[in-house]
Scaffold this motif. Structure first.
Motif: not given
Length: 387
Positions: A69, A72, A77, A80-81, A128
C-alpha cells in the motif's frame, strides 16, 4: 478565528504519510514475528483464544500488505491510500488482539498513523484505473468460493479428520491441500472426508491457475506491447526523467514525443485528462505516469519528486499560471526548466526562472517569413547572374 487557525496550521506532507505507513508496516511485521515466540500477557481460551492465535500470524501478513500500500501511495493512488487506512486500523486491532506488552508500540503508532492519514487525504487523488473484465471478476469469485467451500467443509467434517478442531485448522488444511503442498499432518479418516479432500485437490490448483492467468496475463501482454512500441518508435533513455507540469491539446504532441525518449510524469488538475492519459498508456504503450493535482502547488511538486527530474516542461495552457508554475518549479529543483510561452511573455518567464521559454507562434512566424524571403533572395540572385 478557530477555522482560520485550522486552515493555517501546517499539515503533514504526502511523503510523511508514506514513510509513516512504511514504519507501521515494519513494526507490524516485527511484532507479529515476536508474538509467535512469546507468551501473551493476557491468556484467553475459546473463540478469543483462536482470535489471539490467528492475530499472531496475520499481523505479519498485514505488515507486508502495508508495504504494498505504501508503494501505491508513493505514486499518489487513491485506492492505495484507502487500503493503507484500512490496514493501519487492522494493525492496531492486531496489536490489541495479541494481548502482549510488546504490541503496545504497534497500537500507538497505528493510532497516530490513522490521524496522519486523515489529514493527508487530499494528497492522494490519482485514479488507479483498475477495471476487471467478466473473466477476471469470475476468477476472483471462484477462488474466494473455493476457499470458503474448503474451510466450511473441513470444519463441518472435522470429526472425520485428524487434528482438525477449530476454524484455523480448517483454513490451514484448505490452503495446504488446495495448493497441493500437503504436509500430511492433517489427513482424512473416512471415505467421505477423502472424497472431499480430492475435490479440493482438483478445484484448488485449477482455480488458482485460472485466476493468476486472467489477472497477470493482460499485464504481461501490455508490457510486451509497450516494449515493442518503444523498440519501434526508437530507443528510450530510461535514465532521463521529465516532469510535465500541465497538459492541454496544444502540448499533447510534445508529451507523446517525450514519452518515446524518456520516462514522463504529467501533473494535471483535470481528472478527465488523467484518465485519458492512463488509457492511452495502456493502449499504445507510452511511458507516461500521471499525478492529479495543481502543477503550481508545492506539495504536489514534492510528490512529483522534482529533485530527481532531468528536466521540467511547463505547459499549463494559461499565461499567468505558467509564471506561477515556473517559480514553484525553480524553487523545487535545479533541473532544466522549459516552458511554452504565449503572448510574447518569453522574457518574463525566463526572468521568473525558466531556462528556456519558447513561443510556438513566434517560431512559426519566423519560419514562414524566413522561408518566404529566402525564396525571394534566391530569385533575385538568379536574376543578377543572368544580367
Amino acid at each position: 478565528m478557530l477555522e482560520r487557525l485550522g486552515r493555517d496550521r501546517p499539515r503533514p506532507s504526502g511523503r510523511t504519510a508514506v514513510w509513516l505507513v512504511v514504519g507501521i508496516a515494519l513494526v507490524s511485521i516485527g511484532t507479529g514475528v515476536a508474538a509467535i515466540v512469546t507468551q501473551p500477557t493476557i491468556g484467553t481460551t475459546g473463540a478469543l483464544g483462536e482470535l489471539q492465535a490467528a492475530a499472531e500470524f496475520s499481523g505479519t501478513v498485514v505488515g507486508f500488505a502495508l508495504l504494498v500500500a505504501a508503494w501505491g501511495m508513493r505514486r499518489g493512488y487513491r485506492l492505495a491510500y484507502v487500503a493503507a487506512a484500512i490496514l493501519v486500523f487492522l494493525s492496531a486491532a492486531h496489536g490489541v488482539a495479541q494481548s502482549r506488552l510488546l504490541s503496545v508500540p504497534l497500537v500507538v503508532v497505528s493510532v497516530g498513523g490513522l490521524v496522519v492519514l486523515v489529514f493527508t487525504s487530499e494528497r492522494f487523488t490519482r485514479s488507479s484505473s483498475l477495471t476487471l473484465d467478466a473473466t477476471q471478476l469470475g476468477a476472483l469469485i471462484a477462488i474466494v468460493g473455493v476457499f470458503c467451500y474448503g474451510t466450511a467443509g473441513t470444519y463441518a467434517l472435522r470429526a472425520e479428520f485428524s487434528n482438525v478442531q477449530s476454524v484455523v485448522d480448517a483454513v490451514y488444511f484448505t490452503l495446504v491441500t488446495a495448493s497441493t503442498v500437503g504436509y500430511g499432518d492433517v489427513h482424512p479418516t473416512s471415505d467421505g472426508a477423502r472424497l472431499f479432500a480430492v475435490s479440493l485437490v482438483v478445484l484448488g490448483p485449477t482455480t488458482v491457475a485460472v485466476t493468476v492467468g486472467s489477472l497477470v496475463g493482460p499485464a504481461i501482454d501490455r508490457r510486451f506491447s509497450r516494449t515493442g512500441s518503444r523498440v519501434t518508435n526508437g530507443p528510450t533513455d530510461r535514465s532521463a526523467r521529465v516532469v510535465v507540469l500541465g497538459y492541454d491539446e496544444t502540448t499533447a504532441r510534445f508529451v507523446t514525443a517525450l514519452a518515446t525518449r524518456a520516462a514522463v510524469l504529467v501533473v494535471t488538475p483535470d481528472d478527465d485528462v488523467a484518465s485519458r492519459l492512463e488509457r492511452a498508456e495502456q493502449a499504445n504503450g507510452a511511458a507516461i505516469d500521471v499525478l492529479v493535482g495543481d502543477p503550481s502547488d508545492g506539495s504536489i511538486l514534492e510528490r512529483a519528486d522534482l529533485e530527481t527530474a532531468t528536466a521540467v516542461f511547463v505547459a499549463t495552457g494559461d499565461a499567468a499560471r505558467n509564471g506561477y508554475t515556473v517559480i514553484a518549479a525553480r524553487e523545487a529543483t535545479d533541473a532544466r526548466v522549459v516552458v511554452v510561452a504565449e503572448d510574447g511573455r518569453a522574457d518574463a518567464l525566463e526572468r521568473a526562472g525558466a531556462d528556456v521559454a519558447i513561443d510556438p507562434d513566434a517560431l512559426l512566424v519566423d519560419a514562414v517569413v524566413g522561408a518566404t524571403l529566402e525564396g525571394e533572395s534566391e530569385r533575385e540572385g538568379a536574376g543578377e547572374k543572368e544580367r
